[in-house]
Write an enzyme that holds these catalytic residues in place. Structure first.
Site, PDB file in Angstrom:
ATOM      1  N   SER A 108       7.967  36.759  42.777  1.00  0.00           N
ATOM      2  CA  SER A 108       7.590  36.282  44.576  1.00  0.00           C
ATOM      3  C   SER A 108       9.094  36.615  45.025  1.00  0.00           C
ATOM      4  O   SER A 108       8.815  37.172  46.256  1.00  0.00           O
ATOM      5  CB  SER A 108       7.116  34.906  44.696  1.00  0.00           C
TER       6      SER A 108
ATOM      7  N   ARG B  35       8.072  40.232  47.471  1.00  0.00           N
ATOM      8  CA  ARG B  35       8.009  39.546  48.941  1.00  0.00           C
ATOM      9  C   ARG B  35       8.517  40.765  49.659  1.00  0.00           C
ATOM     10  O   ARG B  35       8.227  41.156  50.818  1.00  0.00           O
ATOM     11  CB  ARG B  35       8.018  38.124  49.386  1.00  0.00           C
TER      12      ARG B  35
ATOM     13  N   ASN C  19       6.634  44.125  51.724  1.00  0.00           N
ATOM     14  CA  ASN C  19       6.575  44.060  53.268  1.00  0.00           C
ATOM     15  C   ASN C  19       7.573  44.830  53.367  1.00  0.00           C
ATOM     16  O   ASN C  19       6.974  46.002  54.544  1.00  0.00           O
ATOM     17  CB  ASN C  19       7.662  43.215  54.331  1.00  0.00           C
TER      18      ASN C  19
END
Lengths: 157, 269
Positions: B199, B203, B207
């Site tokens: 994660s 993440r 993005n």
């Protein structure tokens, strides 16, 4: 986007960068910042102390001023008293002096009166003798009538 | 722009998403993304070198504007770390957080450079075909960072609690010491240990990658004529402004998560 050796190379680069920051960047700037914080804290404390001292000084100065005013008032009162004393004394002296002068003048007048009276008496005595001799149509011997003249003189006194 | 004969949306996007690679050996793992590595190294050296130059001349007296800027940065990081990590943060965690934040921020910021102009510069000025400018849009970078942090958390766990303490925690936390609960504890801990770096890295990667793709999609408006180009440019400006927020936010989140993981490693349950 497949996982490959780039991962390992990036991890190595990352480790080196972290090591560099930990070793050469962080401690030095942190020390500078902490020193400055200490300086600012000291400065603030000094400012506070200065303010307190100023307060004390102004309090003391106002006390001194009050005392000085009181002293000045006392001095003025003393001076006034002294001045009135001096005036009083001068007046007294003047009076005494005046009296003395007056007394002197009186004595002189008395003396003048006395000497004037004396000369008047002699002149009157002389006139009386002249008159008597004129009346008697003859010379009155001063020697013979010395007693008479003396008695007239005492009478005229 | 690309020199390929046919230019369609697929080839355009593929062109911009192709890394420059060097094969180091057999197999798909032994490939090096030269663009990712070189860009991240250059940015790391520039940013940390700049901070280092400032720090070398740092005084405790009246600071220069540059020093004040660096101090602001460091105090900001230090504040964040202080709120999360309760230990001697100056030894490792805070400097590491500074490195992560500055580096990731700069790597993300490469996204602001207009993608086609940079591609033209890379190709015609430096002679580099297929050169990607945003290292954090390469999953290898984010995985490298997240896995390094992950290894550090294990290292600090063992260092603080001892090897036995670490193993004990794997079996006895978070549910309890009862032997019946051991498998569940271990399962949960394994899931946690696996999910954390995933994660953490995905993440940031997601993005940045999505941001790049959206820039490319907006860039494709240029294929529809002058009006489309202007429309695409307006949208591109809007997305770039919004992207400033994303870039800073994700650099910050990445740093904070790293600090949180490291401080969790220092605390025993």
């Amino acid at each position: 986007m497949n996982i490959n050796f780039t991962l390992v190379s990036q991890a190595i680069a990352f480790s080196v960068f972290i090591w560099f920051t930990t070793k050469f960047v962080w401690p030095y700037l942190l020390r500078a910042i902490e020193e400055r914080q200490q300086k600012i804290a000291d400065g603030l404390a000094a400012g506070e102390r200065g303010k307190k001292e100023l307060e004390l000084a102004s309090q003391r100065s106002s006390e001194v001023l009050k005392e000085a005013k009181q002293r000045a008032g006392e001095i003025v009162i003393q001076a006034e008293k002294r001045a009135s004393d001096i005036i009083e004394e001068a007046k007294k002296n003047a009076r005494v002096e005046g009296e003395k002068i007056m007394a002197g003048a009186k004595a002189e007048i008395q003396h003048e009166i006395f000497s004037a009276r004396e000369s008047l008496r002699q002149q009157v005595a002389g006139l009386a003798v002249q008159g008597a001799s004129k009346i008697l149509r003859r010379e009155v011997s001063a020697k013979v009538h010395a007693d008479l003249l003396a008695s007239i003189e005492t009478e005229l006194k | 722009m690309s020199t390929e004969a046919e230019l369609n949306p697929t080839s355009y996007i593929q062109h911009h998403l192709t890394n420059m690679t060097v094969d180091l050996g057999e197999g798909s793992f032994w490939v090096l993304h030269v663009d990712t590595l070189v860009m991240s190294l250059i940015l790391g050296v520039i940013s940390l070198g700049f901070i280092w130059m400032v720090v070398r001349k740092a005084t405790s007296g009246v600071p220069s504007k540059t020093q004040a800027f660096v101090e602001l940065l460091i105090e900001f990081i230090d504040d964040q770390v202080k709120n999360t990590f309760h230990g001697n943060r100056h030894a490792f965690v805070a400097p590491a957080a500074l490195t992560i934040f500055v580096w990731v921020l700069l790597l993300n910021s490469m996204d602001f450079l207009p993608i086609d102009i940079m591609a033209w510069i890379y190709e015609h000025v430096f002679g580099l075909h297929n050169w990607r400018g945003v290292p954090t849009a390469d999953v290898n970078t984010t995985f490298a960072l997240a896995l390094s942090i992950w290894i550090l958390t294990i290292y600090f766990s063992i260092k603080v609690k001892g090897f036995g303490g670490w193993i004990k925690e794997l079996f006895c936390a978070p549910f309890g010491k009862n032997p019946v609960l051991w498998p569940f504890n271990l399962l949960l801990n394994l899931i946690e240990y696996i999910s954390k770096p995933l994660s953490h890295s995905l993440r940031l990667f997601g993005n940045m990658y999505a941001g790049e793709i959206i820039f490319m999609l907006l860039g494709m408006w240029a294929a529809t004529g002058v009006a489309g180009t202007i429309f695409g440019a307006v949208l591109g400006v809007g997305w770039a402004i919004f992207h400033i927020l994303i870039v800073v936010l994700h650099a910050f989140i990445f740093m904070i998560l790293a600090v949180v993981y490291l401080s969790m490693a220092h605390e025993s349950h």
